[in-house]
Write an enzyme that holds these catalytic residues in place. Structure first.
Site, mmCIF file in Angstrom:
data_model
loop_
_atom_site.group_PDB
_atom_site.id
_atom_site.type_symbol
_atom_site.label_atom_id
_atom_site.label_comp_id
_atom_site.label_asym_id
_atom_site.label_seq_id
_atom_site.Cartn_x
_atom_site.Cartn_y
_atom_site.Cartn_z
ATOM 1 N N HIS A 290 0.841 -1.184 0.000
ATOM 2 C CA HIS A 290 0.000 0.000 0.000
ATOM 3 C C HIS A 290 0.884 1.245 0.000
ATOM 4 C CE1 HIS A 290 -3.152 -2.652 2.201
ATOM 5 N NE2 HIS A 290 -3.365 -2.676 0.894
ATOM 6 N N SER A 462 3.356 2.012 3.215
ATOM 7 C CA SER A 462 2.512 1.775 4.394
ATOM 8 C C SER A 462 3.054 0.631 5.239
ATOM 9 C CB SER A 462 1.079 1.461 3.974
ATOM 10 O OG SER A 462 0.439 2.589 3.435
ATOM 11 N N HIS A 463 4.137 0.012 4.804
ATOM 12 C CA HIS A 463 4.739 -1.135 5.515
ATOM 13 C C HIS A 463 3.816 -2.351 5.486
ATOM 14 C CE1 HIS A 463 7.341 2.067 6.967
ATOM 15 N NE2 HIS A 463 6.300 2.654 7.519
ATOM 16 N N HIS A 464 3.111 -2.541 4.366
ATOM 17 C CA HIS A 464 2.134 -3.632 4.251
ATOM 18 C C HIS A 464 2.503 -4.588 3.116
ATOM 19 C CE1 HIS A 464 -1.058 -0.651 6.030
ATOM 20 N NE2 HIS A 464 -0.145 -1.016 6.917
ATOM 21 N N CYS A 465 3.767 -4.883 2.953
ATOM 22 C CA CYS A 465 4.185 -5.731 1.824
ATOM 23 C C CYS A 465 3.703 -7.169 2.013
ATOM 24 C CB CYS A 465 5.695 -5.671 1.640
ATOM 25 S SG CYS A 465 6.671 -5.971 3.119
#
Length: 528
Positions: A290, A462-465
């Site tokens: 994200h 967003s650190h949502h990998c």
């Protein structure tokens, strides 16, 4: 002589900690947990507001993306945890799960056993919720889940501003419906971070059958005759697993280690001189993330936590926390947000908000000298797909991380819509007494091209990998629906890399769920 365990878990992040805690519940099962980083002894790992230090280097590998070709060559900081607890030790502690339809779509894609009703019991099993105990939430689990203890008056004004645009207040965005603005619940217990390490590992280190090694970087997974047999560390130490090797190094770390082990796209590995163990083109493919955009306003007074940036105020905040467990130190700084629509026809909310109770909280984000707040937005269901590849056969070298942000034109359009919506919210009358002026994007950004130019400079991960070791029932999938690696026996991947598509929210709670579900499947398979 090689050491031996039943299970070797590679990676002490969210899912890896769950595996260690659950599998070691059987005293006859020997479990080894390997973490390349250190222990979570620094107080910043336990104080909720310590998150503000995390994207600036503490507990991180310090990696970056490759230049983003659809964003004018922009290079992004890409924080990946290097500490026990992984992302759960350095994130903003926001407890969200995605939308129920995310998981039902996984099932429709062929991932039997991963629909919403299948995974909900594992979310509940993990929780010790201080507020809810119902169909959607549980009490008594290892992980603390709590209401925020340090909101500010501007948060209520934000809710009223959203209401003026027809966006309702939602008292539980992980309950029956996701739609609306809300206080997020947080992975905290008694105003302290409840990381996966603190929930699942630290209380159980007295178990004779659980061994933890930190500072233990794995060089490769050893494979013999199509079967994972153990690991080799960078110092040459070899350790064997009599049952399974469980790879839980995250959406970047897991495909990276597989490729270092000769498991991945053959042409890429050959170019680097790595002997091929298994040609699996999908390892490191399908990377999703994200992209986070932000609207920053300057405030008319001391309405945010920016006023505590000065040393004497920081000392006062520390004293307040020690005495009351409230104030800025008790805040995750992003506990207010919600979900709404960029596309009004979307099947569920496709935009997520995070209201940052200050400015410059994360690395690279602008600071307002007189104080401000940051309203972030991210488009939740990107179509762009990227990759994780190796720069070198040297395990000390950082990987080539390419989220391929905004490759898809729809991602660009929806992201801009989300950013415009944050501006609308911050411009509503209920916030007027708090807001002096919008500073970013500001009044000079008007056309979609100007918005795109702004995004290329002012945005972040967003650190949502997720997605780089995709689960599926098709032959091309990296793992099957029990997370067993296709083509190598006794090897599983257990982390967010297995997601076929990234969920519509923050991803840490899902990593915990994946660990809980995987632990049950591993025990079931061991019993035959």
């Amino acid at each position: 002589m090689a050491e031996g365990y039943d299970y070797i878990i590679i990676g002490g992040g969210s899912a890896g900690c769950v595996l260690a805690g659950r599998l070691s519940e059987d005293p006859a099962t020997r479990v080894l947990l390997l973490e390349a980083g250190g222990r979570d002894r620094h107080p910043f790992y336990h104080l909720p507001a310590g998150f503000a230090k995390m994207t600036k280097g503490i507990g991180s590998w310090g990696w970056e993306t490759v230049a983003q070709r659809h964003m004018k060559g922009r290079v992004f900081n890409y924080t990946q945890a290097k500490v026990m607890g992984g992302g759960s030790a350095i994130n903003a502690q926001i407890y969200t799960r995605g939308n129920a339809q995310d998981y039902d779509e996984w099932r429709q894609m062929g991932c039997d056993g991963w629909g919403y009703e299948d995974v909900l019991p594992y979310f509940r099993k993990a929780e010790d919720n201080d507020t809810h105990d119902n169909r959607y939430h549980g009490k008594g689990g290892p992980m603390g889940v709590s209401q925020p203890s340090a909101p500010l008056p501007i948060c209520e004004a934000y809710f009223e501003a959203a209401k003026a645009l027809g966006i309702p207040r939602n008292m539980d965005v992980t309950g029956e419906t996701q739609d609306g603005v809300a206080f997020y619940q947080l992975t905290q217990r008694h105003a302290r971070r409840s990381s996966a390490a603190m929930a699942y590992v630290t209380p159980n280190l007295g178990r004779a059958n659980l061994t933890l090694r930190t500072g233990a970087q794995v060089r490769r997974i050893t494979v013999e005759a199509g079967r994972a047999t153990g690991v080799e560390l960078v110092d040459g130490t070899r350790i064997t697993a009599t049952q399974e090797v469980l790879l839980a190094s995250g959406a970047i770390g897991s495909p990276r280690l597989l490729q270092l082990s000769g498991i991945g796209p053959a042409d890429h590995l050959q170019d680097l001189g790595i002997p091929i163990v298994l040609d699996q083109p999908q390892v490191g493919a399908n990377l999703q993330d994200h992209l986070d955009l932000y609207c920053i306003v300057e405030l008319s007074g001391p309405h945010s936590y920016d006023r505590y940036a000065k040393p004497h105020m920081a000392a006062l905040a520390g004293l307040q926390y020690l005495l009351t467990r409230k104030g800025p130190v008790a805040s995750s700084l992003f506990e207010t947000g919600g979900f709404w629509y960029a596309d009004s026809d979307a099947r569920s909310p496709d935009i997520q908000f995070h209201l940052g109770l200050g400015t410059g909280i994360e690395k690279g984000v602008a600071v307002m000298p007189q104080g401000g707040v940051t309203l972030n937005s991210c488009y939740l269901r990107p179509r762009s797909r990227g990759t994780v590849r190796l720069a070198s056969s040297d395990p000390a070298k950082a990987p080539l991380i390419d989220p391929n942000y905004l490759q898809d034109a729809r991602d660009r359009e929806m992201s801009i819509r989300g950013l415009k919506l944050t501006q609308e919210i911050m411009g509503q009358t209920p916030l007027a007494k708090f807001v002096k002026a919008e500073r970013l994007p500001g009044p000079d950004v008007r056309t979609d091209q100007e918005y795109f130019d702004f995004i290329c400079e002012h945005s972040k991960t967003s650190h949502h990998c997720a997605g780089t070791c995709r689960m599926g029932s098709d032959p091309a999938a990296v793992v099957d629906t029990r997370l067993r690696f296709n083509g190598i026996d006794r090897l599983r991947v257990v982390d967010n890399s297995i997601m076929p598509t990234v969920i519509s929210s923050n991803t840490n709670a899902a990593a915990i769920m994946i660990g809980e579900k995987a632990a049950d499947m591993i025990r079931q398979d061991a019993r035959g």
